[in-house]
Design a protein around this motif. Structure first.
Motif, PDB file in Angstrom:
ATOM      1  N   MET A   1      40.734  46.459  39.343  1.00  0.00           N
ATOM      2  CA  MET A   1      41.470  45.446  38.326  1.00  0.00           C
ATOM      3  C   MET A   1      41.259  44.350  39.067  1.00  0.00           C
ATOM      4  N   VAL A   2      41.615  44.355  40.382  1.00  0.00           N
ATOM      5  CA  VAL A   2      41.521  42.924  41.062  1.00  0.00           C
ATOM      6  C   VAL A   2      39.943  42.331  41.006  1.00  0.00           C
ATOM      7  N   GLY A   3      39.058  43.046  41.379  1.00  0.00           N
ATOM      8  CA  GLY A   3      37.749  42.277  41.030  1.00  0.00           C
ATOM      9  C   GLY A   3      37.552  41.618  39.761  1.00  0.00           C
ATOM     10  N   LEU A   4      38.036  42.135  38.580  1.00  0.00           N
ATOM     11  CA  LEU A   4      37.887  41.908  37.168  1.00  0.00           C
ATOM     12  C   LEU A   4      38.689  40.346  37.168  1.00  0.00           C
ATOM     13  N   ALA A   5      39.835  40.596  37.716  1.00  0.00           N
ATOM     14  CA  ALA A   5      40.815  39.503  37.567  1.00  0.00           C
ATOM     15  C   ALA A   5      40.023  38.226  38.342  1.00  0.00           C
ATOM     16  N   ALA A   6      39.589  38.646  39.399  1.00  0.00           N
ATOM     17  CA  ALA A   6      39.150  37.370  40.398  1.00  0.00           C
ATOM     18  C   ALA A   6      37.491  36.981  40.001  1.00  0.00           C
ATOM     19  N   ALA A   7      37.025  37.595  39.373  1.00  0.00           N
ATOM     20  CA  ALA A   7      35.620  37.310  38.940  1.00  0.00           C
ATOM     21  C   ALA A   7      35.190  35.942  38.284  1.00  0.00           C
ATOM     22  N   PRO A   8      36.257  35.574  37.300  1.00  0.00           N
ATOM     23  CA  PRO A   8      35.980  34.230  36.844  1.00  0.00           C
ATOM     24  C   PRO A   8      35.703  33.028  37.841  1.00  0.00           C
ATOM     25  N   VAL A   9      36.285  33.346  39.016  1.00  0.00           N
ATOM     26  CA  VAL A   9      36.184  32.124  39.972  1.00  0.00           C
ATOM     27  C   VAL A   9      34.840  31.953  40.619  1.00  0.00           C
ATOM     28  N   GLY A  10      34.067  32.858  40.318  1.00  0.00           N
ATOM     29  CA  GLY A  10      32.528  33.059  40.518  1.00  0.00           C
ATOM     30  C   GLY A  10      31.613  32.622  39.556  1.00  0.00           C
ATOM     31  N   VAL A  11      31.915  33.364  38.363  1.00  0.00           N
ATOM     32  CA  VAL A  11      30.870  33.415  37.243  1.00  0.00           C
ATOM     33  C   VAL A  11      31.211  31.931  36.780  1.00  0.00           C
ATOM     34  N   VAL A  12      32.200  31.331  36.385  1.00  0.00           N
ATOM     35  CA  VAL A  12      32.360  29.879  35.909  1.00  0.00           C
ATOM     36  C   VAL A  12      31.391  28.988  36.694  1.00  0.00           C
ATOM     37  N   PRO A  13      31.484  28.850  37.741  1.00  0.00           N
ATOM     38  CA  PRO A  13      30.721  27.663  38.201  1.00  0.00           C
ATOM     39  C   PRO A  13      29.102  28.135  38.162  1.00  0.00           C
ATOM     40  N   ILE A  14      28.807  29.364  37.912  1.00  0.00           N
ATOM     41  CA  ILE A  14      27.250  29.637  37.973  1.00  0.00           C
ATOM     42  C   ILE A  14      26.903  29.380  36.607  1.00  0.00           C
ATOM     43  N   LEU A  15      27.797  29.483  35.667  1.00  0.00           N
ATOM     44  CA  LEU A  15      27.481  29.204  34.199  1.00  0.00           C
ATOM     45  C   LEU A  15      27.606  27.892  33.846  1.00  0.00           C
ATOM     46  N   THR A  16      28.349  26.985  34.453  1.00  0.00           N
ATOM     47  CA  THR A  16      28.557  25.748  34.127  1.00  0.00           C
ATOM     48  C   THR A  16      27.824  24.803  35.080  1.00  0.00           C
ATOM     49  N   VAL A  54      53.455  39.827  37.887  1.00  0.00           N
ATOM     50  CA  VAL A  54      52.258  38.869  37.046  1.00  0.00           C
ATOM     51  C   VAL A  54      51.173  39.790  36.335  1.00  0.00           C
ATOM     52  N   SER A  55      51.117  39.449  35.271  1.00  0.00           N
ATOM     53  CA  SER A  55      50.195  40.206  34.449  1.00  0.00           C
ATOM     54  C   SER A  55      48.517  39.791  34.700  1.00  0.00           C
ATOM     55  N   PHE A  56      47.870  40.800  34.255  1.00  0.00           N
ATOM     56  CA  PHE A  56      46.290  40.657  34.538  1.00  0.00           C
ATOM     57  C   PHE A  56      45.719  39.366  33.704  1.00  0.00           C
ATOM     58  N   ALA A  57      46.154  39.150  32.450  1.00  0.00           N
ATOM     59  CA  ALA A  57      45.720  38.112  31.888  1.00  0.00           C
ATOM     60  C   ALA A  57      46.065  36.621  32.586  1.00  0.00           C
ATOM     61  N   VAL A  58      47.375  36.557  33.189  1.00  0.00           N
ATOM     62  CA  VAL A  58      47.745  35.443  33.752  1.00  0.00           C
ATOM     63  C   VAL A  58      46.804  35.148  35.069  1.00  0.00           C
ATOM     64  N   VAL A  59      46.530  36.210  35.698  1.00  0.00           N
ATOM     65  CA  VAL A  59      45.736  36.136  36.937  1.00  0.00           C
ATOM     66  C   VAL A  59      44.223  35.643  36.394  1.00  0.00           C
ATOM     67  N   ALA A  60      43.822  36.388  35.498  1.00  0.00           N
ATOM     68  CA  ALA A  60      42.534  36.099  35.142  1.00  0.00           C
ATOM     69  C   ALA A  60      42.495  34.727  34.566  1.00  0.00           C
ATOM     70  N   LEU A  61      43.230  34.192  33.947  1.00  0.00           N
ATOM     71  CA  LEU A  61      43.272  32.602  33.370  1.00  0.00           C
ATOM     72  C   LEU A  61      43.376  31.684  34.275  1.00  0.00           C
ATOM     73  N   THR A  62      44.163  32.160  35.496  1.00  0.00           N
ATOM     74  CA  THR A  62      44.384  31.009  36.496  1.00  0.00           C
ATOM     75  C   THR A  62      43.212  31.171  37.471  1.00  0.00           C
ATOM     76  N   GLU A  63      42.507  32.264  37.523  1.00  0.00           N
ATOM     77  CA  GLU A  63      41.156  32.259  38.315  1.00  0.00           C
ATOM     78  C   GLU A  63      40.212  31.551  37.532  1.00  0.00           C
ATOM     79  N   LEU A  64      40.200  31.574  36.097  1.00  0.00           N
ATOM     80  CA  LEU A  64      39.245  30.815  35.398  1.00  0.00           C
ATOM     81  C   LEU A  64      39.304  29.345  35.617  1.00  0.00           C
ATOM     82  N   MET A  65      40.460  28.964  35.591  1.00  0.00           N
ATOM     83  CA  MET A  65      40.804  27.474  35.540  1.00  0.00           C
ATOM     84  C   MET A  65      40.514  27.226  37.163  1.00  0.00           C
ATOM     85  N   MET A  66      40.460  27.696  38.242  1.00  0.00           N
ATOM     86  CA  MET A  66      40.064  27.678  39.605  1.00  0.00           C
ATOM     87  C   MET A  66      38.509  27.487  39.606  1.00  0.00           C
ATOM     88  N   GLY A  67      38.025  28.579  38.940  1.00  0.00           N
ATOM     89  CA  GLY A  67      36.257  28.331  38.613  1.00  0.00           C
ATOM     90  C   GLY A  67      35.867  26.880  38.157  1.00  0.00           C
TER      91      GLY A  67
END
Length: 77
Positions: A1-16, A54-67
């Protein structure tokens, strides 16, 4: 679950990275750096407000913003 929540911080820069790099020359790079730091500062404040409930969605959204902040900052060259 932690890996899924933290994945956007690496995926977003690659995609954008291509899009941000392609259009970065149209904007003053100082503004891009300032926006990136503002986004990352906001994310750090959000991280600081987390507690053990803290919920999974909040962590994932925050990691997405960091990405997004990382993509803007590192693609300004």
């Amino acid at each position: 679950m932690v890996g899924l929540a933290a994945a956007p911080v690496g995926v977003v820069p690659i995609l954008t990275a291509y899009t941000v790099g392609r259009y970065a020359h149209r904007v003053d790079l100082r503004w891009l750096a300032a926006i990136a730091f503002a986004v990352m500062g906001t994310v750090c404040l959000r991280f600081g407000s987390f507690d053990t409930q803290v919920s999974f969605a909040v962590v994932a959204l925050t990691e997405l913003m960091m990405g997004a902040g990382i993509a803007i900052f590192f693609c300004r060259c």
